[in-house]
Structure formats: structure tokens, C-alpha cells
Design a protein around this motif. Sequence first.
Motif: not given
Lengths: 362, 317
Positions: A51, A74, A83, A87, A89, A91, A100, B206, B209-210, B212-217, B228
Motif C-alpha cells: 500500500l 498490493a 485495517f 474498513a 464495505f 453497503h 469480495f 470516508r 481505507d475501504e 485500500h482494502a479492496a486493493l489488497t483483496l 466500493v
Amino acid sequence: MSIRAFNLHKTFGNYKALDDVSIEVPEGRLVSLLGPSGSGKTTVLRILAGLEFPDRNSGGVVEFHGDDVTNVPAGKRGVGFVFQHYALFKHMTVAKNISFGLRAKPRRERPSKEAIDARVKELLELVQLDGLGNRYPSELSGGQRQRVALARAIASQPRVLLLDEPFGALDAKVRKDLRRWLRLFQEEIKITTIFVTHDQEEALELADEVVIMNNARIAQVGPPQEVYDHPASPFVIEFLGNVNRFTSGVGGPSKAKATEGKGVLYVRPHDVDIQLDESPHEYALRSKIQHIFSAGNYARVTLKRLGYEEPFEAEISRARLRELDLKVGATVSVVFRHVRLFADDRFLESDVREDGRLVEVT
Amino acid sequence: MAAILSRVRHDTVPTTNSATTEPTWVRWLLIAVTVGFVTLFLVLPLIAIFFKAFEKGLIPYFATFKHNPAYTPTYNPADAVNSILLTLKIAAVAVPLNLVFGLAAAWAITKFQYKGKSLLVTILDLPFAISPVIAGLIFILIFSRTHGWLGRALKGEGLFSRWIQHIDENIISLKIIFAFPGIALATIFVTLPFIARELVPTMQARGRDEEHAALTLGAGGWRTFFTVTLPNVRWALFYGIILCNARAMGEFGAVAVVSGNLRGQTTTVPIFIEMLYHGYGSDVNAFALATLLALLALVTLVLKNIVEWRVAKSREA
């Protein structure tokens, strides 16, 4: 999957976040990055995750299992990241959150819908959230959200698990339960894990090895017992729990006398013994009791040496407190069982002689 | 017993806490002043529009838009319909363009750090600060075939003509000022900040973080954006769109400068209302057309409230 990172440098504008940091984590270990806020620990974690990237041309390298992944993005590192504030999602349902990563895979690697559902069910059981797949994150408690974040991070079977202050936002009780659970969980799936924390108790209890950071550098590395018993610098000893600090009037064994510069002597409260007899030996410190705090497992006694203003603390068992029948205002003798003496931040001595002899620190 | 209870209630429920609340008369005065102003300047004019529009009954009202032998207005009703269509077309161009720009600008402002960012944010507010008439004049200055730099250069005249050679005939003959492109440009200019302004605070709150989370996933940029980022800002985005749309359809000043008032061709609804009111039609016709803009305002307000309610609800969660 072993992790190795070396010569990491990172600057944000004028701010130096990492200054030549190297760490090594053998396969399957649980390692803690411990340090005060701003020490650079989260930056290390984010560089390992991809990151953030080390400063260009600074020679920083990240290796997973011997492969250079410094420039791998990443999403392709096979890293699970949890996190600090989860973090999740917001929704998406818990099940959608967890799946995901599986759904984001390229078409030919993507498991079938049935396989994904089965994996989600399995993960929900693993993190003890069976049946909550259709809830939204807002309908869960902090501890439950944390476990959803964990399940989401490991859904695609990453080779490395990285956690940023995983228990930071939870209350004390949940925090304790969850960290024990994490320890068992990590032992069960045997994934190489690094977690960041500023809580020394958490680091010492949970980790196989503790990496202590301060001011963008690594201060000390070692197993919890080792760093606690043999802190390498005043910073480490002060950071790892309560400690009494003396800059004058006491000293270590005779060697300290010969050193120049400023000496500092540290004694943990549980290494301070209180005795009633006038003088168990020549060098015992005559001190006056200022305050006794006896609610809890141990009694904390605040004292002041005769002729000195700075208070210090002793931690004795409640049985010992009763036996001595201590009263505020009484004068007692104090003996140190174990001390650490530093001069100019360098470690000098740690033991007290048989006769408890203490020399002046100049 | 009852007496005691009532006393307890009286004691524990203070009616006015003098330390933190204004005296009663101050509160009433402030409320009265506010309600008075709102009634005088907002509610009464709105009522007046509908009152004037329907003053002579339904037949003149509808004759404004459609030819009716029973009541013949002094102008061609088809021009009124054309002005409505033009307004819809302008909004159909300006709103999507602003949607793209708003998302890009909000992204650029909230997700990256770079020099001159605060200047960019300030410039983004320019259309709010500048008079719409000036905004219209800017485009005259650039594109006018008789006064504009670019307009004259395209004809081979003026200071900048030597940089422009071998231009396609179609481009030279393209009419910007007093035509659809000019009206669209002026409308885009005045509505530019609306969507970005709504998105920036939401995106800032916002954090990253969300994503970045999607990115690491393992999610790529587009997937992260659509699954996202966009769902997270959807209400702010919708809010920005309805505000942008209301302004795009209602803009008068900037459009008036570049419109040229060609009846039924370059007259948007606000422009046409003004023409009707100043003698081209009757007052009834002007107000009848104005009811459409008033309805747009009411619909916008209702939608805005629904969105705000949704946003508040999602914040709680």
C-alpha cells in the motif's frame, strides 16, 4: 511464507517515517511491531502490504519467500490486510464482504458461485459468526466486525496476514478475549502474521517475537521475555511497562563510577523490595512512604528517598504488605533486586552485588 | 401522592434552562423574523406564480404550450415547447459532463497530495463567485465571430489568426455564440462546482481505507471504483446531480448573454419567460411557463430532503 525486508526508507514530504529499517520474519511466526504512535510501525506494515512503497533509489527491498516483491502491486502479493478501523464495505452484507476477494479474481481463477458460498460458510464458522452472513456491518458489534475483517482478509488464502492495530478500537474485555482467540487462530492456520500495536502488554502476550520501533528506526528485536528482561536502551525499558528512573544518588556496581557522561539507573517496581530493619546493608536506601495503593493483585507503594524529591514506586504482594504492616509516613529501607544502568543511552550493568552495593552516578 | 409526583416531574423537566437558552421573547422574535422573511420572499412569490398562471382559468394556461382556437396567444406556442425541449437538451449535455468532471475533480482533490491543490479548490468555486453575466461574456470574448479571439482567428482575422491555418471548413462555419454550443458552454460553466462540491466532503470523510482494502483483496481500479467508491458516495452524488440539474435548467444570466434570443431556437425556458413577460406574450403565458420552473424547484427540494434523510440514516449506521 517467510518475509524479509531490508534497508527500508520512507519520507512523506519532509517527514522521515522510516530510516533504514530491516526486519525478518520466519515462516509461520507471529510477530508484533511495537512502538509509540509516529514511530513508523504502520508504515512498515503498509510497505509489506504494497500500500506504500519504499523511497525510490533508497535500496529498500521486500522479499516474500526469497522472491523480490518490492514492486509487486498490493493485489498480487497474496497478502491479507486487516485495517485498524476494519474498513468493511458498509453497503455490503457480511457474506459479500468476505467473498469480495474471491469475486474480484480474474474469471478463469474465480471459484464457482457454490464454491464461494461454501467458503464463506466455512469462514463464518472459523471466526464464530455462523448465521450472520446476511447482516450488514452496522448491525455487528466491534469484536464481530473485527472478525469479519479477519475472515475477509484470509478468504483468498493469503500467504501473509498483516494486522494494523487490530484491537485498538475495542474495549478492554473484548480486546483480551479477541487477542487470545487470534493467537489460537493463528496457531491453527499457521499463517505468517505481523501485527502492529502500541500496547506493550498486547505485544508481549501475543507475539513470538517483538520488533520495537522508535523514531523511524528499530530499537530492539527479540522474543517477549528477552526484550522485557534485557532492554537494550532507556527507550525500550521505559516503553515496556512501569519503571523507576534515577539520575542521581544511586548507581550500579562500581564499574559505573568510571564512566563519563550522564548515567541513568532503571528499576522496575516489582524489583524494589521494602524492608523494615534499620539497615539490611550499608547501601540500602532509606525512604519515606508517601502513598499506598492496595486495590488490585499487587500493592503499589510510592516512596521518596530521604533527601531527594523525586518519588519512586514499589510493587509488592498484598501478603507482603500485611506482613510489613506499612503505614504512610513511615521510614523504611529499600533494596533493588535487579537494575539496569545506562550511560549516554548505552547499557552498562544490570546486576546488584551480593551486598546490594550502590555507587554514585555522576 | 399525585401532588408529589407532579412536583417531581416539574422539578426534573426544566422548561427553560436560562444558562443555555435565550429568554422566551428572544426566541419568539427570532422565529417570527425568520418565518416573516421566508413567507415574504419565498412562499408568497411561489404562490403568486401559480396564482397569476391560473388567474384566467385553465384554457389560457394550457394555450401557452399548445395551440387552442379558444384562446390564441400573441406568439407561436410551438416556440414555448421548443424552449422547454432546448432546456432539457442543455441539461442533458451539462449534467452528464458535470458528473464526469465532478467525480474526476473530487477524486483528484481528495485522493492525492500535490502542490497547488488548495488553489485548485479555490478556482473550482469561481463560478459561485463570479456574476453569471460575466461568465457569458467570457465566452463571447473567446468565441464571438466579431469580437472573440478564437472566433475571429478562425475567420483569419485578428491577433491569433497566424497560429491557425488549414482549418476544416466545417469548423469555421460552426456557430458557437447565439447557438446551442454557446448556451451549453455557459451552462456548464455556471454549474461546474455543484457535483464536485457535494462529493469532496463525503469522500474526505470516508478516507481511503475501504479502497485500500479492496486493493489488497485483489480488486482492480475500475472494480474498486464501481463496487466500493461509487456506492459510498451515491447519495452525495445524487444530491449534486439534482442541484446541478436545477441550476442548469434555471440559469438565466449567463445564458441570456450568449443566447441571442432567437425564438424557439436559442431561447431556454428562463429566457423565453422573460421574453413573454416583456410583451412577446401575456403575463399569463409568462407565469404559466414559470410554473414549470417552480415545479422543478419543488421537486428538487423534495428529492433533496429525501436524500438528506437517507444520508443521515446511513451516517447513523
